[in-house]
Enzyme design. Structure first.
Site, short mmCIF file in Angstrom:
data_model
loop_
_atom_site.label_atom_id
_atom_site.label_comp_id
_atom_site.label_asym_id
_atom_site.label_seq_id
_atom_site.Cartn_x
_atom_site.Cartn_y
_atom_site.Cartn_z
N GLY A 43 0.96 -1.36 0.05
CA GLY A 43 0.06 -0.07 -0.22
C GLY A 43 0.77 1.45 -0.10
N ALA A 45 2.48 2.90 2.49
CA ALA A 45 3.62 2.76 3.18
C ALA A 45 4.31 1.81 2.68
CB ALA A 45 3.56 2.41 4.71
N ARG A 331 -16.16 12.90 14.37
CA ARG A 331 -16.42 11.51 13.94
C ARG A 331 -17.32 10.83 15.25
NH1 ARG A 331 -11.96 9.71 9.66
NH2 ARG A 331 -12.69 10.98 8.07
N SER A 441 -4.21 9.83 7.14
CA SER A 441 -3.54 8.58 7.08
C SER A 441 -2.68 8.47 5.94
CB SER A 441 -5.04 7.49 6.99
OG SER A 441 -5.81 7.86 5.73
#
Lengths: 639, 258, 243
Positions: A43, A45, A331, A441
């Site tokens: 992904g 990273a 959230r 993120s």
């Protein structure tokens, strides 16, 4: 007892990373190819770190379970990526991004790491643009920004609703460049099963070729885990179906500390499940809350269609409970309140677990076309999935597990407590504390992958003799045999229930007992139910097919084994953390207004769990958190 | 809903496959196509039969992993939709549904509906990138990019690499995939230095993998889950012809050691 | 030379060759149909049909710089070479395309392909056959259809198209040609990379108009002769042509 030395550099926080880089030992260009580094996961990273290290000249091998590194779930991130560029001249800075992230994480992250993240954010944008990531531009050709996730500056860079996809394709293309140049060897459709640890250092891994079923040994001088999060422990989450905790959990079983496993972000606006067959949840961007009003009928026995319910009989619970922020509360507050009203029996939809997100007022005010044009893709997506038109009838939404802040414990260099084993991206615990800010993120994955791991890994490698242990070492044989036994054990149960079935049941337990809000009783009950389910799993699993062939059922069963054990660890962590912070709400610890009540006196630490053996309770280690640069403050969304 | 499925079953690449039929009578309209396949697989598992292998991952239409040809169309009957985003309400009660793998000589079947699409990765390896090291880069605003160019480049970059274009093309051509990547990078200022080398290398690789040639059916565009335009194929052709017939060749890819 | 072999060895290069030769043949068709329409413009005062004069002009064009028939032969060679190359590359591509999908679908449904596009090989083959037939018929006079006299174009046409089967055959083939052109003319712009979203609509429109123009233009000739709308040919002295 784990030794948790974060190896924090000295000096003021602003200079720490620079000073640290200056102090790190390096491996010379002539020697880098002698060191073999395995990167698990492709992904953001994984691909970025593999590509960066490959370009530096290390001998890199990268592994992913999908058919191509381009498919990792980073691709699904919609919103954007933060960077403190301050292009808008609206007062943004590294410091602000740092403090926003710390506040967002409710002060449960290590501030040195967070500051570095904010500091590196700007270089990420530069790097990605150089790779050809087509970020949105303004008429003058300069990069565009939008605001995201309740912050007061516009610092989010984006590519329509597919920012994650474009960033991943950038990292993927960099990875493919290195594969073409033979600096990186890619192993697709390959799953990590276990680690080979020799004299305390990680020396290799055992993998399974998912096409042939063959177990393979790979020796290494260092291993980087970029294996993502574990939201799928809840069965239903916004994660991809393949996301799993196995690599991280197996590292934990081999001695790596698992930090804050119970910190799970639950996203308030996902499309609710429509039945038991539901396989995953789809996120609707939070931006919808800008124009949508959230409500449920006041009458639990309401049978009318939502549009027929008069205004007075609608319960706009967020607006009533939080007059200042209304539908734009953070959230976790939004998620918790949705669950709360549904638990009171006010929920809507076939399952009773849903609330209305109504665009009626916005449409009346701005006209249907204006609203439609603003949210066209989202409305289309919603209609595709539910067959309802949000301009005609309110959307139904419900919270869904989205991101896991917990992960393997790492030091400032992103190395776990197993020397040579690194964790980057969502797989580590480092930067988001108890809750993650929107659009952060992607930033963290790329900061870790492009700029941190490739630099810090040299410090470790320079102290190692390259290729010291090869795959003929006894330990490789022993671990491979353990993996084989594990697989054989699974295939020989021959019970009656599919692994999907067990996974679904585990998910329900986790959601019920370790979900949006937790209590001592619910967690203790969870801790009773999970071992029972695990026993049933090991006696009643039905697993078709054999071990040495393509067998998707076997892959899934192997992941469920680790989810079962891991779920228990999460409950344990949630039980031990007797405070509420960020996404972790313990019902016993809340303010009179049902707000999370943090206990900084007793819980300003990272919980790091240490594996003590099969059936033995893990040991809780604590890394105390200090807030020197940015002192503690309580968040307040009410006034 | 009741449906009858006809599914391609093939044990492995070197074994022969055939269609097999399954009846499902507890299908709900709100199930996604893959959830329906999950139901089938659980049924097969409990009955002690081997479940149908199929690729899937994100189930939200973006990873590009799912790959079925449903009733003769890649990703099924609904336009700009991946299989995972296709719902059973798009089928009639009692429907007969044919499910086959993506068919291409360059995509060998691994098992049942799973195919090997690594040819796409090799096309990218041939040049689908802008050469870079990780590290300090110029500020992006120092190279302004016209929003229109950025938009079109992003249109091309939206390709999810699923391979539906190949599956849909009567000739099994990978032109849409290859041209999308070539156009994405070739339109941006950052992609200019390697532009003509890239198009030559990627097209060569595409052909070496054994994909068919484009005959402008536009079938790929119609069945592409992201609706990528065949205009990018025209762009690729123009760039390829320019690279082959016009651009100087000697310098490309042959720098002298300094 | 290197560039040419590189080009020829790639599919895009082959398509380029097909497009360029297609463009040449398309240009030929435009000229041909324009020439054909001269059957409708009548005769000179001396009784020579305009179309016969036009035929003669093609034989002498280029004089005195070129010898008689030279220009015509150059054109013929270019055209024949174009047809040959067009066929060779397309057939090579077709074989390649067959190999690209060794196992076909049990069910297959098209979403966008036009019949014209799907039938290119079929229409192309028929046109290739027709070219041979047409050359044997009107250029060489080698077929036992109607009377044939070199240079007397109007008379030859008149005589052949009295037979309704022959006329209808020509009309049908022109229909097939239309199919081939409709896909081919737009397609060649796409292959040459001239097409883009801004131009797409106009190029599609151009392909439609050109196709209709060519098909109607060609078909008018056999249809008019078949239905008896055209005057009978009148004998004239061939020497009148060689002034």
């Amino acid at each position: 007892m784990l030794t948790l030395d974060a190896k924090l550099p000295q000096g003021p926080i602003e200079d720490m990373w620079t000073n640290h880089k200056d102090q790190l030992r390096l491996v010379g260009p002539n020697n880098r190819h002698k060191y073999k580094v395995l990167v698990i996961g492709s992904g953001l990273a994984g691909a970025s770190s593999a590509a960066s290290m490959g370009a530096m000249g290390y001998n890199v091998e990268c592994f992913c379970f999908q058919d191509s590194p381009r498919r990792a779930h980073s691709i699904a991130a919609q919103g954007g990526i933060n960077a403190a560029k301050n292009y808008r001249n609206d007062g943004d800075s590294t410091w602000r991004l740092f403090t926003d992230t710390q506040k967002g994480g409710d002060f449960r992250a290590r501030e040195e790491n967070v500051y570095r993240l904010a500091e590196l954010s700007t270089s990420i944008i530069d790097q990605c643009v150089a790779q050809g990531v087509p970020f949105a531009r303004e008429y003058g050709g300069k990069l565009a920004n939008r605001s995201f996730g309740g912050v007061l500056v516009e610092r989010t860079f984006y590519c329509r609703g597919e920012t994650g996809q474009q960033l991943l394709l950038g990292a993927y293309s960099a990875l493919e460049e290195q594969i073409a140049k033979k600096n990186v060897k890619m192993h697709t459709r390959t799953e990590l099963l276990d680690y080979v640890i020799v004299d305390g250092n990680v020396r290799g891994i055992i993998t399974r070729d998912m096409i042939t079923g063959k177990l393979e040994r790979h020796s290494a001088d260092a291993v980087v885990l970029a294996t993502g999060g574990y939201g799928n422990v809840y069965y239903l989450s916004t994660n991809a179906k393949g996301c799993n905790v196995t690599a991280n959990f197996r590292a934990y079983r081999r001695g790596a500390g698992f930090a804050n496993p119970c910190f799970t972000q639950i996203h308030p606006t996902s499309i609710p499940a429509s039945g038991d067959y539901q396989s995953k949840l789809t996120l609707m961007s939070e931006s919808l809350r800008n124009d949508g009003r959230i409500w449920v009928p006041r009458d639990p026995d309401e049978k009318r269609a939502p549009t027929d319910i008069p205004e007075a009989e609608r319960y706009y619970y967020l607006e009533e409970r939080y007059p200042r922020f209304g539908n734009l509360v953070p959230r976790d507050v939004a998620a918790r309140n949705a669950k709360d009203v549904c638990d009171q029996g006010l929920g809507v939809g076939p399952t009773g677990y849903g609330v209305y997100l109504d665009f009626g007022s916005a449409i009346q005010e701005k006209g249907v076309d204006a609203v439609k044009s603003k949210y066209s893709n989202l409305f289309e997506m919603y209609e595709r999935i539910t067959d309802d038109d949000p301009t005609k009838t309110p959307m139904r939404i419900y919270p869904a597990v989205h991101y896991t802040m917990g992960g393997l414990w790492v030091d400032y260099n992103l190395m776990t407590n197993i020397p040579g084993l690194y964790a980057a991206g969502e797989a580590n615990f480092a930067d988001h504390g108890a809750n993650r800010l929107g659009a952060s993120s992607l930033m963290q994955c790329l900061a870790d992958g492009y700029f941190v791991v490739p630099v810090t890994i040299g410090d470790y490698l320079s102290r190692q003799t390259p290729g010291e242990i090869d795959t003929t070492h006894d330990q490789f044989g022993a671990v491979e045999q353990e993996c084989r036994d594990h697989i054989n054990k699974l295939t020989s149960i021959n019970g009656t229930r599919s692994s999907q079935d067990f996974h679904r049941e585990l998910g329900k337990i986790m959601w019920e007992h370790c979900g949006i809000s937790r209590s001592k009783e619910s967690l203790e009950e969870g801790l009773r139910k999970i071992p029972e389910l695990r026993d049933q799993f090991w006696s009643d699993l039905k697993l078709p097919g054999g071990a040495s062939e393509l067998n998707q059922s076997l892959e899934h069963a192997g992941r469920v084994v680790d989810f079962l054990d891991f779920g228990e660890l999460m409950c344990r962590d949630a039980l031990a953390r007797e405070e509420s912070c960020g996404c972790h709400l313990r019902e016993e610890y809340q303010t009179e207004e049902n707000e999370a009540k943090r206990n900084d006196e007793d819980f300003a630490f990272v919980s790091v769990f240490e594996y003590k053996g099969e059936g033995v309770e893990p040991e809780l280690n604590k890394e105390p958190l200090e807030f020197n640069a940015f002192p503690l403050a309580t968040r307040n969304y009410k006034s | 809903m009741k449906i009858r499925l006809h599914v391609w079953r093939q044990e492995s690449t070197d074994k022969k496959g055939k269609m097999e039929s399954y009846d499902l009578d507890n299908v709900l309209p709100d199930m996604s196509f893959l959830e329906m396949m999950d139901v089938l697989n659980e049924k097969l598992t409990v009955e002690g039969k081997s479940p149908v292998a199929f690729d899937h991952d994100c189930r939200e239409g973006v990873c590009g992993m799912c790959s079925m040809v449903i009733n003769g169309q890649a990703h099924g009957p609904k336009a700009t939709t991946t299989t995972c985003q296709l719902y059973m309400r798009h089928f009639k009660d009692g429907a007969e549904i044919y499910v086959e793998p993506f068919r291409s000589g360059a995509f060998p079947v691994l098992q049942d509906l799973m195919v090997d699409r690594s040819a796409f990765d090799r096309i990218i390896q041939a040049g689908g990138y802008i050469s870079n090291h990780s590290g300090p880069k110029p500020d992006p605003n120092s190279i302004p990019i016209e929003p229109g160019v950025q938009e079109t480049s992003l249109d091309a970059a939206s390709c999810i690499g699923c391979g539906a274009c190949v599956a849909a093309c009567p000739n099994g051509s990978a032109s849409l995939f290859t041209s999308a990547k070539i156009s994405h990078l070739g339109m941006l200022p950052q992609g200019q230095p390697e532009r003509y080398e890239r198009v030559g290398a990627m097209v060569d690789q595409m052909e070496g993998e054994g994909f068919g040639s484009c005959r402008n059916y536009a079938e790929c565009e119609a069945q592409c889950p992201k609706g990528i335009s065949i205009a990018f194929i025209g762009r690729m052709n123009a760039d390829y012809l320019k690279a082959t017939l016009v651009e100087p060749v000697d310098g490309r890819g042959k720098m002298h050691a300094q | 030379m290197n560039r040419i072999t590189t080009l020829y060895s790639s599919t895009i290069g082959k398509k380029f060759i097909a497009a360029v030769t297609g463009l040449i043949l398309f240009g030929f068709l435009v000229g041909h149909v324009a020439g054909n329409l001269k059957v409708f413009t009548g005769s000179t005062e001396a009784g020579v049909p305009h179309v016969d004069e036009y035929g003669h002009f093609l034989r002498i064009v280029g004089e005195p710089f070129l010898p008689k028939m030279a220009a015509l032969w150059i054109a013929r060679i270019v055209l024949l070479a174009s047809v040959a190359l067009h066929i060779v590359v397309v057939v090579q591509l077709a074989f390649r395309n067959l190999e690209a999908r060794p196992v076909g679908y049990v069910r297959s449904k098209k979403s966008a392909s036009t019949l014209a596009a799907l039938w290119m090989m079929f229409s192309g083959s028929l046109i290739a056959f027709f070219i041979v037939f047409h050359l044997l018929h009107f250029t060489l006079g080698a077929l036992p259809i109607g009377e044939f006299q070199h240079g007397a174009i109007y008379k030859n046409i008149y005589s052949s198209f009295q037979n309704p089967l022959i006329s209808l055959f020509y009309v049908v083939v022109m229909g097939v040609l239309g199919f081939h052109l409709y896909h081919g003319v737009w397609s060649l712009f796409q292959t040459l990379g001239i097409d883009n979203p801004d131009r797409n609509k106009s190029l599609r429109m151009f392909a439609i108009i050109a196709t209709i123009g060519i098909v109607v233009g060609f078909s008018l000739v056999p249809l008019s002769f078949m239905t008896g709308m055209m005057p009978e040919p009148i004998a004239y002295d061939p020497a009148l042509l060689s002034h």
